[in-house]
Write a protein that holds these residues in place. Sequence first.
Motif, PDB file in Angstrom:
ATOM      1  N   LEU A   1     -41.948 -34.719 -19.151  1.00  0.00           N
ATOM      2  CA  LEU A   1     -41.340 -35.554 -20.182  1.00  0.00           C
ATOM      3  C   LEU A   1     -39.830 -35.455 -20.081  1.00  0.00           C
ATOM      4  CD1 LEU A   1     -43.542 -34.653 -23.298  1.00  0.00           C
ATOM      5  CD2 LEU A   1     -43.784 -36.617 -21.772  1.00  0.00           C
TER       6      LEU A   1
ATOM      7  N   THR B   1     -36.879 -35.801 -22.497  1.00  0.00           N
ATOM      8  CA  THR B   1     -36.642 -35.864 -23.937  1.00  0.00           C
ATOM      9  C   THR B   1     -35.154 -35.970 -24.242  1.00  0.00           C
ATOM     10  OG1 THR B   1     -36.528 -33.450 -24.114  1.00  0.00           O
ATOM     11  CG2 THR B   1     -38.710 -34.469 -24.321  1.00  0.00           C
TER      12      THR B   1
ATOM     13  N   LYS C   1     -42.084 -45.063 -21.920  1.00  0.00           N
ATOM     14  CA  LYS C   1     -41.167 -44.436 -22.873  1.00  0.00           C
ATOM     15  C   LYS C   1     -41.602 -44.788 -24.289  1.00  0.00           C
ATOM     16  CE  LYS C   1     -37.616 -48.056 -23.145  1.00  0.00           C
ATOM     17  NZ  LYS C   1     -36.161 -48.344 -23.059  1.00  0.00           N
TER      18      LYS C   1
ATOM     19  N   GLY D   1     -38.773 -40.986 -29.827  1.00  0.00           N
ATOM     20  CA  GLY D   1     -38.873 -39.545 -29.905  1.00  0.00           C
ATOM     21  C   GLY D   1     -38.956 -39.042 -31.329  1.00  0.00           C
TER      22      GLY D   1
ATOM     23  N   THR E   1     -38.282 -40.670 -25.780  1.00  0.00           N
ATOM     24  CA  THR E   1     -38.948 -39.745 -24.860  1.00  0.00           C
ATOM     25  C   THR E   1     -39.637 -40.567 -23.777  1.00  0.00           C
ATOM     26  OG1 THR E   1     -39.314 -38.070 -26.574  1.00  0.00           O
ATOM     27  CG2 THR E   1     -40.716 -37.967 -24.607  1.00  0.00           C
TER      28      THR E   1
END
Length: 283
Positions: A210, A212, A247, A250, A257
């Motif tokens: 991932l 982030t 994506k 987040g 993210t």
Amino acid sequence: MRNKRPFILMIGLILFIALMGFTLGRPRLTWPERFVNDAFGTAQGALYRPVGAVADFFRDLGRLSDVYKENEVLRRTVAKYTQDQIRFNSLDAENARLKEKLSFTERQKQFNNYRYMIAQVAGATSNPYENTIKINLGSRDGLKPQMAVTTEDGLVGLVSRVSNFTSTVTLVTSLDANTAKGMPVSATVQGRETESFGIIEYDEQTHTLLMTKIDENDPLQENDTVITSGYGGVFPKGIVIGTVKSKQVGDFGLTQTATITPAAKFDHLREVFVVVAPDVEGP
């Protein structure tokens, strides 16, 4: 009576000899002669066939033995040829693989001033909580902890422990900054004027990488190539990490993210490269 038998046999022998002498030189034979010749020829023919068959049988046995020996030689030759072919194919594949890796190092020289030390993967840990591999280069070869390790496909991990002849490489899947042993991997997107930024983490549930902490206005898109940004002083800039698969928003809706498909094939690691950056004192 006893004296007559030898006498009769003697008379018969004399007559036979006389008959043979009488018939010598004549073109035609009498019927007794023809009878004797025909009888003898028939008997000879009857005996010749089985005797010839027996002779042919033993001759065929000898030939069969020769054929068996020839087949043994051919089998050994074919077995040796098969082994040589396997060895050749293996060497040819290894040669092609090493040529590709050499081409990789030459291509990289066009983008940066890094030096790459090729190493063979000597083993991998069986501990599911510690994703590491062991390579056949150590301190005698100039390796130090926190050197980046990659393949021609993408980032593999970081040198974590070094001994004289071997080193342990912690895979990028264990370098999550949120863990006690983690090391933050800062990332960006290749070939974009507006520079992206994010931190690479590993999702234990989905077994994926991932990215982030991406800014909510970041133009990052699917299929973008994610590379190391060079920030943090650990990973040199420009090493491919993977591609953006998807994506999503987040935490708290303030960041994005991205799910990253790793470029490196972690289940087919045979040779890797240790990256020696210009600002790192190499061997």
